[in-house]
Design a protein around this motif. Sequence first.
Motif, short mmCIF file in Angstrom:
data_model
loop_
_atom_site.label_atom_id
_atom_site.label_comp_id
_atom_site.label_asym_id
_atom_site.label_seq_id
_atom_site.Cartn_x
_atom_site.Cartn_y
_atom_site.Cartn_z
N ALA A 1 45.07 38.13 34.04
CA ALA A 1 44.70 38.52 35.40
C ALA A 1 45.87 38.26 36.35
O ALA A 1 46.36 37.12 36.44
CB ALA A 1 43.47 37.74 35.85
N VAL A 2 46.30 39.29 37.04
CA VAL A 2 47.37 39.16 38.03
C VAL A 2 46.75 39.14 39.42
O VAL A 2 46.11 40.10 39.84
CB VAL A 2 48.37 40.32 37.91
N ASP A 3 46.92 38.03 40.11
CA ASP A 3 46.46 37.90 41.50
C ASP A 3 47.55 38.48 42.39
O ASP A 3 48.53 37.81 42.71
CB ASP A 3 46.19 36.43 41.82
N ALA A 4 47.37 39.73 42.79
CA ALA A 4 48.36 40.43 43.60
C ALA A 4 47.96 40.50 45.07
O ALA A 4 48.59 41.24 45.84
CB ALA A 4 48.58 41.83 43.05
N PHE A 5 46.94 39.76 45.47
CA PHE A 5 46.41 39.84 46.83
C PHE A 5 46.75 38.59 47.64
O PHE A 5 47.11 37.55 47.10
CB PHE A 5 44.89 40.00 46.79
#
Length: 483
Positions: free
Chosen positions: A275-279
Amino acid sequence: MLTTCKLALIASLAAIALVSGGIVAPGNMLVRETLGAGVALADDDDDDGGGNRGSGGSGRSGSYGAGAGWSGGKSLFPFRGFLPRRSTPRRPRAAAPAPPTRAPEEIVGLGISPSELGQLAAAGFEVLERDPMATFGTEVIKLRIPPGVTLESARQQARSVAPQAAVDFNHYFRPEQHPDAPCVTSDCLAREVIGWPEAQSWPGTCPAGVRIGLVDTAINPDHIAFEARNIEIVRLASDALPESGKQHGTAVAALLVGSATSRTPGLIPGGKLVAVDAFHRATPGLIPGGKLIAVDAFHRAGRQDDVSAAFDLARALDLLAGRQVKVINLSLAGPPNLLLEQAVKEVGERGIIMVAAAGNDGPRAKPVYPGAYENVIAVTATDRQKRPYRRAGRGEHIDFAAPGVAVWTAASVRGARPKTGTSFAAPFVTAAVAMMMASEPDLAPERLRDRLTGHAEDLGDPGKDPVFGWGLLNARAICDTKT
């Protein structure tokens, strides 16, 4: 004495009716035995974001009409027609300010050469951030525009200097969810609508160790849904930016790979999630680098806003491609963006399938991205009666439908709750794609799409239509059919 109390209460209720325009109660509700008949204490949890009533709704038989109170229920005030109506009309509520669609004073580019970057720097552009894109063999660059130059002019100037590069505004993208729809029961698993089997009943051809990519908001890794520790979280946003809320990311992640023994079992409990937290949580008046800017009306109103910019989405896709995932879930949406389009194209050319939300801006809204890109599977939402979610986007780009109204999944801190939006429909198709690709590693993306299409339940107009796409996902045929 009792009669006096009754009359006083009647007078009070009549006054409320006079001011508010009427109080009503549905005919099928239980009421308190007061005044010899009853006063209803209604549950006013109206589904403002949850599609159609009957999709696991509150069980009320009436509905609110425009300014007319409850239609289909019994009025508590049959004498209301004899009372004078207020002569002064209410002021119309001002429209809520629209959220900003792009970062102020920033443009982004993919494929700008060093010499071109030097020309832009000489023209007053400032490099805010740059990141090598190992998978794409280039780098993505974020630039601050020169003082006194408009964003449009700056973008055009950069495109003239670097005509072969993908240059655009640093558009914002947001999670695609709406206020929660009600559930009749505590554990209302929407997957039953499409015949999604329990983990122990999967056909033998379905492997458990599926690896899925996710680009989303922050996630609570300590939620009991992730007790198997089968999730890796990578945060891309700068540490100087506030972390985004964990509601959306936690819910989507649990829906995909939540523990089978938790209250929110995932679609693939044995799966592995990168999971990439891009926010980040948008901070009014501040952009990366600490520079103060004018506060837009949306943030001036005190609204919370979790956003991911095109710059970070491109980096997230590159990272996941490097981790060799075969499918990426994108429960987010925003405007068309050349940088993101190029990143999506690069990822698609590597055989990675991307699944995205169709958007919740309504049936008349323009297509949203990345779902509307050709390389991406766009998923709309339906309720338990297989009716379209009333706020879902429509168009020729819609590929499939999946449950997306009152989907039972993890809450951000602990426990669970129903979630609504095309964000929560996309994971069903993502999970189906992951299982199919794991069972047949050499399955070409085109062949996979054909198989999903061939087994989908055709809803609406025959064939592909702008409401349901090819139809509702059929989970019964995911792994046990190789035709």
